[in-house]
Design a protein around this motif. Structure first.
Motif, short mmCIF file in Angstrom:
data_model
loop_
_atom_site.label_atom_id
_atom_site.label_comp_id
_atom_site.label_asym_id
_atom_site.label_seq_id
_atom_site.Cartn_x
_atom_site.Cartn_y
_atom_site.Cartn_z
N ASP A 74 0.84 -1.19 0.00
CA ASP A 74 0.00 0.00 0.00
C ASP A 74 0.88 1.24 0.00
OD1 ASP A 74 0.90 0.31 2.68
OD2 ASP A 74 -0.78 -0.86 3.42
N THR A 92 -0.26 6.32 -5.67
CA THR A 92 -1.30 5.58 -6.40
C THR A 92 -0.81 5.17 -7.78
OG1 THR A 92 -3.10 6.70 -5.23
CG2 THR A 92 -3.61 5.78 -7.40
N TYR A 107 -11.81 9.30 -11.94
CA TYR A 107 -12.18 8.01 -11.37
C TYR A 107 -11.98 8.04 -9.86
CZ TYR A 107 -13.00 5.23 -15.57
OH TYR A 107 -13.54 4.70 -16.71
N ASP A 108 -12.92 7.50 -9.13
CA ASP A 108 -12.78 7.44 -7.68
C ASP A 108 -11.60 6.59 -7.28
OD1 ASP A 108 -14.96 9.08 -7.24
OD2 ASP A 108 -16.38 7.40 -7.17
N ASP A 109 -11.45 5.45 -7.94
CA ASP A 109 -10.32 4.56 -7.66
C ASP A 109 -9.32 4.69 -8.80
OD1 ASP A 109 -8.53 2.56 -7.06
OD2 ASP A 109 -10.06 1.09 -6.51
N ARG A 110 -8.45 5.71 -8.70
CA ARG A 110 -7.51 5.98 -9.78
C ARG A 110 -6.51 4.85 -9.95
NH1 ARG A 110 -4.81 11.78 -10.18
NH2 ARG A 110 -7.00 12.24 -10.60
N CYS A 111 -6.13 4.20 -8.85
CA CYS A 111 -5.17 3.10 -8.94
C CYS A 111 -5.73 1.98 -9.81
CB CYS A 111 -4.83 2.59 -7.54
SG CYS A 111 -3.56 1.30 -7.52
N ALA A 112 -6.98 1.60 -9.56
CA ALA A 112 -7.61 0.53 -10.34
C ALA A 112 -7.76 0.95 -11.80
CB ALA A 112 -8.96 0.16 -9.75
N HIS A 113 -8.13 2.23 -12.01
CA HIS A 113 -8.30 2.72 -13.38
C HIS A 113 -6.97 2.69 -14.13
CE1 HIS A 113 -9.59 4.99 -16.82
NE2 HIS A 113 -8.81 6.02 -16.52
#
Length: 307
Positions: A175, A209, A251-257
């Protein structure tokens, strides 16, 4: 058996020698005795003795190539302003570790404690926690990367209003706490780059991120920095054979995007950017194997864009 700690030898034999070497080198570079005293943490009287008296300490350190090279490097860095006390301390600590690993300090230790001779003693280097060393190496790399960015001509023009940052993760990060970056970010003030603090783990969110997304796709990519999105920089990247990747900003979850976009491409691009969104400033991420690689690519991009 007499118990002598290697640290005693560092204080009693190594430190006076290297201080004398540094004092003479700094004097040769034009620093006053008062300035030298401030840099070395000693009195002006001690500096006068170092500079004008007979050399103190141990000749085996004065003749050691690593010690000579380190003294030259520190003196030049302090005199030019390219190195501060933290850098000098890091150099000296690194040197001590080298000298303790079958070097002059090890030789002195065996002289003081003959019982150690022939044992291949590695007390000073045995058992170093590899995790601690890895963290130290990452922090040092990020610090060098930040200083690299600060020295890039024209860098201030590409620092976003919210500031920039540079970071690097440990291998197999979990993380953001496994990513080292500059606390408070790096800012451009009056055309100069201000680095507010030394790097720390868990100090970044946005750059962390991006790094976590990148290393999840390609474990070799562990460093990144962010700069303002600028068409001249993107064109410079293309002229260097880099195909910038555009992604969405909101995107709320920029890492996933980001991870999804990298997966779609099949690799981590050296340059990825977005054009911003409501309340989100446009940003460009520059990636590298290390934080230094990312910073050096920024330098190359800016130089190409400015030519």
């Amino acid at each position: 058996m007499s118990l002598v700690l290697p640290s005693e030898l560092v204080v009693e034999r190594f430190l006076p020698t290297v201080r004398g070497m540094l004092a003479r080198r700094l004097a040769d570079r034009g620093l006053t005795q008062q300035e030298i005293a401030a840099n070395l943490g000693v009195t002006q009287a001690a500096v006068s003795k170092y500079v004008s008296g007979d050399p103190e300490g141990d000749d085996r350190f004065r003749g050691d190539p690593n010690t000579v090279a380190t003294a030259d490097r520190i003196a030049e860095g302090l005199a030019s302003g390219d190195m501060d006390g933290y850098d000098a301390l890091a150099e000296l600590l690194s040197l001590v570790r080298q000298l303790e690993d079958r070097g002059p300090i090890c030789e002195l230790h065996e002289e003081e404690m003959p019982e150690l001779r022939g044992l291949g003693c590695d007390l000073c280097v045995r058992g170093l926690d590899p995790d601690v060393r890895a963290e130290r190496d990452v922090l040092a790399t990020v610090r060098t990367a930040a200083r690299t960015l600060a020295s890039v001509p024209g860098m201030a023009d590409f620092v976003p209003n919210v500031g920039t940052n540079v970071g690097m993760c440990l291998s197999e990060p979990h993380d953001e706490t496994d990513v080292a970056a500059i606390p408070g970010r790096i800012y451009a003030i009056g055309g100069r780059i201000e680095i507010p603090a030394n790097p720390e783990f868990g100090a970044s969110k946005h750059v962390a991120t991006a790094i976590l997304a990148a290393t999840d796709v390609d474990p070799e990519v562990r460093g990144a920095t962010n700069i303002a999105t600028d068409d001249a920089i993107l064109d410079a990247a293309r002229s260097l054979g880099i195909d910038p990747l555009e992604f969405d900003a909101d995107y709320d979850d920029r890492c996933a995007h980001l991870r999804s976009r990298f997966d779609d491409r099949g690799s981590v691009p050296l340059v990825a950017y977005h054009r911003g969104a409501f309340g989100i400033e446009p940003a460009t991420y520059v990636f590298g194997t290390t934080a230094i690689d990312a910073a050096e690519l920024v330098e190359e991009l800016i130089a190409t864009a400015s030519s």
